[in-house]
Design a protein around this motif. Structure first.
Motif, PDB file in Angstrom:
ATOM      1  N   GLN A 100       0.797  -1.225   0.000  1.00  0.00           N
ATOM      2  CA  GLN A 100       0.000   0.000   0.000  1.00  0.00           C
ATOM      3  C   GLN A 100       0.833   1.282   0.000  1.00  0.00           C
ATOM      4  N   THR A 101       2.186   1.152  -0.113  1.00  0.00           N
ATOM      5  CA  THR A 101       3.009   2.367  -0.157  1.00  0.00           C
ATOM      6  C   THR A 101       2.695   3.186  -1.399  1.00  0.00           C
ATOM      7  N   ALA A 102       2.741   2.551  -2.562  1.00  0.00           N
ATOM      8  CA  ALA A 102       2.496   3.283  -3.809  1.00  0.00           C
ATOM      9  C   ALA A 102       1.091   3.873  -3.823  1.00  0.00           C
ATOM     10  N   GLY A 103       0.077   3.110  -3.334  1.00  0.00           N
ATOM     11  CA  GLY A 103      -1.291   3.614  -3.338  1.00  0.00           C
ATOM     12  C   GLY A 103      -1.471   4.816  -2.432  1.00  0.00           C
ATOM     13  N   ARG A 104      -0.906   4.762  -1.241  1.00  0.00           N
ATOM     14  CA  ARG A 104      -1.089   5.871  -0.307  1.00  0.00           C
ATOM     15  C   ARG A 104      -0.318   7.103  -0.755  1.00  0.00           C
ATOM     16  N   VAL A 105       0.905   6.907  -1.282  1.00  0.00           N
ATOM     17  CA  VAL A 105       1.658   8.060  -1.799  1.00  0.00           C
ATOM     18  C   VAL A 105       0.940   8.653  -3.002  1.00  0.00           C
ATOM     19  N   LEU A 106       0.350   7.783  -3.849  1.00  0.00           N
ATOM     20  CA  LEU A 106      -0.411   8.282  -4.999  1.00  0.00           C
ATOM     21  C   LEU A 106      -1.589   9.140  -4.526  1.00  0.00           C
ATOM     22  N   ASP A 107      -2.303   8.687  -3.496  1.00  0.00           N
ATOM     23  CA  ASP A 107      -3.432   9.471  -2.996  1.00  0.00           C
ATOM     24  C   ASP A 107      -2.990  10.854  -2.525  1.00  0.00           C
ATOM     25  N   VAL A 108      -1.878  10.904  -1.799  1.00  0.00           N
ATOM     26  CA  VAL A 108      -1.389  12.198  -1.303  1.00  0.00           C
ATOM     27  C   VAL A 108      -0.994  13.096  -2.466  1.00  0.00           C
ATOM     28  N   ALA A 109      -0.246  12.543  -3.436  1.00  0.00           N
ATOM     29  CA  ALA A 109       0.253  13.365  -4.544  1.00  0.00           C
ATOM     30  C   ALA A 109      -0.878  13.856  -5.431  1.00  0.00           C
ATOM     31  N   VAL A 110      -1.831  12.967  -5.779  1.00  0.00           N
ATOM     32  CA  VAL A 110      -2.932  13.369  -6.656  1.00  0.00           C
ATOM     33  C   VAL A 110      -3.870  14.339  -5.935  1.00  0.00           C
ATOM     34  N   ASP A 111      -4.107  14.101  -4.638  1.00  0.00           N
ATOM     35  CA  ASP A 111      -4.959  15.012  -3.880  1.00  0.00           C
ATOM     36  C   ASP A 111      -4.372  16.421  -3.891  1.00  0.00           C
ATOM     37  N   ASN A 112      -3.061  16.543  -3.639  1.00  0.00           N
ATOM     38  CA  ASN A 112      -2.426  17.865  -3.689  1.00  0.00           C
ATOM     39  C   ASN A 112      -2.487  18.462  -5.086  1.00  0.00           C
ATOM     40  N   ALA A 113      -2.255  17.631  -6.113  1.00  0.00           N
ATOM     41  CA  ALA A 113      -2.263  18.149  -7.483  1.00  0.00           C
ATOM     42  C   ALA A 113      -3.634  18.689  -7.859  1.00  0.00           C
ATOM     43  N   LEU A 114      -4.701  17.952  -7.491  1.00  0.00           N
ATOM     44  CA  LEU A 114      -6.048  18.411  -7.840  1.00  0.00           C
ATOM     45  C   LEU A 114      -6.455  19.635  -7.030  1.00  0.00           C
ATOM     46  N   LYS A 115      -5.924  19.760  -5.808  1.00  0.00           N
ATOM     47  CA  LYS A 115      -6.248  20.937  -4.993  1.00  0.00           C
ATOM     48  C   LYS A 115      -5.719  22.221  -5.619  1.00  0.00           C
ATOM     49  N   PHE A 116      -4.513  22.148  -6.157  1.00  0.00           N
ATOM     50  CA  PHE A 116      -3.842  23.373  -6.582  1.00  0.00           C
ATOM     51  C   PHE A 116      -3.849  23.588  -8.098  1.00  0.00           C
ATOM     52  N   THR A 117      -4.391  22.653  -8.845  1.00  0.00           N
ATOM     53  CA  THR A 117      -4.472  22.832 -10.288  1.00  0.00           C
ATOM     54  C   THR A 117      -5.790  23.526 -10.619  1.00  0.00           C
ATOM     55  N   PRO A 118      -5.742  24.632 -11.312  1.00  0.00           N
ATOM     56  CA  PRO A 118      -6.992  25.355 -11.612  1.00  0.00           C
ATOM     57  C   PRO A 118      -7.832  24.600 -12.643  1.00  0.00           C
ATOM     58  N   GLU A 119      -9.102  25.002 -12.743  1.00  0.00           N
ATOM     59  CA  GLU A 119      -9.998  24.394 -13.729  1.00  0.00           C
ATOM     60  C   GLU A 119      -9.436  24.608 -15.128  1.00  0.00           C
ATOM     61  N   GLY A 120      -9.465  23.551 -15.922  1.00  0.00           N
ATOM     62  CA  GLY A 120      -8.869  23.605 -17.251  1.00  0.00           C
ATOM     63  C   GLY A 120      -7.401  23.228 -17.264  1.00  0.00           C
ATOM     64  N   GLY A 121      -6.834  22.969 -16.078  1.00  0.00           N
ATOM     65  CA  GLY A 121      -5.433  22.563 -16.004  1.00  0.00           C
ATOM     66  C   GLY A 121      -5.242  21.088 -16.315  1.00  0.00           C
ATOM     67  N   ARG A 122      -4.040  20.606 -16.024  1.00  0.00           N
ATOM     68  CA  ARG A 122      -3.694  19.242 -16.428  1.00  0.00           C
ATOM     69  C   ARG A 122      -2.886  18.574 -15.310  1.00  0.00           C
ATOM     70  N   VAL A 123      -3.187  17.313 -15.050  1.00  0.00           N
ATOM     71  CA  VAL A 123      -2.444  16.476 -14.109  1.00  0.00           C
ATOM     72  C   VAL A 123      -2.063  15.195 -14.837  1.00  0.00           C
ATOM     73  N   ASP A 124      -0.764  14.893 -14.844  1.00  0.00           N
ATOM     74  CA  ASP A 124      -0.249  13.695 -15.520  1.00  0.00           C
ATOM     75  C   ASP A 124       0.275  12.716 -14.481  1.00  0.00           C
ATOM     76  N   VAL A 125      -0.124  11.466 -14.609  1.00  0.00           N
ATOM     77  CA  VAL A 125       0.344  10.393 -13.737  1.00  0.00           C
ATOM     78  C   VAL A 125       0.980   9.322 -14.611  1.00  0.00           C
TER      79      VAL A 125
END
Length: 461
Positions: free
Chosen positions: A349-374
């Protein structure tokens, strides 16, 4: 340090050996030179007696002198020359050369050769000895011997070689002994260094071995270091236990509080609905904070985590599907690149939990119309999970402290979060033998990169 200590010992021993061997070698060379002088002066004295007899009697005495000179030059391979007081040659053999003129003049003045050049393996090849013939102050002739110094040089060379061999053998033995002494002296230091390195890496149970070899002062230092480490570990453990216990115990009253607040919904009037919803949000935030504190305390408990082969793709795929729905609702372009299969050696569950933290932060600070790449890939023998956004990002000074506990950027103080997400992700990465990096993205944005050890394809699972 061991090399410097060994070099110091060796230099001191080398200086001591040199201080002993060099004077001994020079003393023997001087003694052998003196012996050579005495031997050749005895020969010169014998010939001087015959020369005095030949000068005074002439005839048969001169013939005996000439025969003795020939026999001497043939036997010793030396040069001999006998002259009377006028300089006339009475007998000669072997050749003495022109370099003996000063010695001949000294003999005419009644002076006997008192010293020779120091004989060494490198020279001189021949030595000159002059002896006056006559009694008291009546010099009637001179005897000049030019004798080879090969035997003396050979003797000196043998003694010097023996001294050099002995010095080399003692130096080699001293070199080995110095190495062992240096290892013995520094073994406690090396053990302390290994213990401190392990503790710095998070292994608070690491200790320096006690009761081994080494200076007693350093052994006492190891014992005191272990006592200090025990005290620090106990304090840290009590702190972690307090955080874990407090987080666990607070969850029950918080759940009861949440239930009671929710039961008040039917009693509210319209003016109080907004405050009611804010209260529920704060309760949810407090619940998330307690969950993060409990998870962080469990990761930092000091108990070695079980590292095993983990299918990273299978672990992160369901989470990414859920996050894709969140990104779509927020109007953010969410792209995912996953391989068919990729296995890492890590804590489950290391990769899953780190992914949740990273994606949660990315979606918080990326404005509408922005882009998040995983993306997830195998890079240089490592499993690399990369989450990149094109939000505002962080300046270099904030990137260096973003993984500290409860840290939040002053520019984002109004954004929901406990400030423990990245700290928890960093601890999980280290517990798995990997690392978590925060990088700036050009022209703006943040990249969160997790690196985990790759499970070799041929290894047993």
């Amino acid at each position: 340090m061991r090399r410097r200590l060994r070099l110091t010992y060796v230099l001191l021993i080398g200086a001591l050996l040199g201080a002993l061997a060099v004077p001994l070698g020079l003393a023997y060379a001087q003694q052998r030179t003196h012996q050579l002088l005495l031997d050749r002066r005895a020969d010169a004295t014998h010939l001087a007696g015959l020369a005095e007899q030949a000068v005074r009697e002439g005839g048969p005495a001169e013939a005996d002198l000439a025969a003795e000179v020939r026999r001497y030059t043939w036997l010793y391979g030396a040069g001999a020359e006998v002259r009377d007081a006028t300089g006339a040659v009475l007998a000669a053999g072997g050749g003495v050369g022109d370099g003996a003129r000063d010695a001949r003049h000294g003999a005419l003045a009644g002076r006997t050769t008192e010293r020779l050049p120091l004989v060494t393996p490198f020279g001189p090849r021949r030595v000159t000895v002059a002896e006056p013939a006559g009694r008291d102050a009546q010099v009637v002739g001179t005897v000049l011997l030019v004798a080879p110094a090969d035997a003396a040089r050979r003797d000196v060379a043998l003694v010097w070689a023996a001294l050099a061999a002995g010095a080399i053998a003692m130096f080699a033995a001293a070199y080995v002994a110095a190495g062992r002494l240096a290892r013995w002296t520094l073994r406690p230091v090396a053990e302390l260094d290994a213990a401190t390195e392990a503790i710095a890496a998070g292994q608070l149970h690491a200790r320096a071995p006690v009761g081994g070899s080494g200076p007693s002062e350093l052994r006492r230092l190891e014992e005191r270091f272990n006592a200090m480490a025990d005290t620090v570990a106990a304090v840290v453990e009590r702190q972690r236990a307090f955080v874990a216990d407090a987080s666990h115990e607070l969850r029950t009253p918080l759940a009861v509080l949440t239930l009671r607040v929710e039961n008040l919904r039917s009693e509210l009037t319209d003016p109080g609905s907004q405050d009611y919803e804010r209260a529920l949000d704060e309760i949810d935030r407090l619940s998330a904070l307690l969950d993060d504190l409990l998870a962080l305390a469990q990761v930092e408990s000091g108990t070695p985590a079980a590292v095993e082969p983990v299918d990273v793709v299978g672990e992160v795929r369901p989470r990414l599907e859920a996050w894709a729905e969140v990104a779509e609702a927020r109007g953010i372009d969410f792209t995912v690149r996953l391989p068919e299969e990729l296995t890492a050696r890590c804590v489950p569950q290391t990769a899953g939990r780190v992914l949740d933290v990273a994606v949660d932060n990315a979606l918080k600070f990326t404005p509408e119309g922005g882009r998040v790449d995983v993306s997830l890939a195998d890079a240089a023998g490592e499993v690399v999970l990369r989450v990149a956004d094109d939000g505002p990002g962080l300046p270099p000074d904030e990137l260096a402290v973003a993984r500290d506990r409860f840290w939040r950027s002053p520019r984002h103080s109004n954004v929901d979060g406990s400030g423990l997400g990245l700290a928890l992700a960093d601890e999980l990465a280290r517990a798995s033998g990997g690392s978590l990096d925060l990088l700036a993205r050009e022209p703006h944005g943040l990249v969160t990169r997790l690196r985990l050890p790759l499970q070799p394809s041929g290894a047993r699972q």
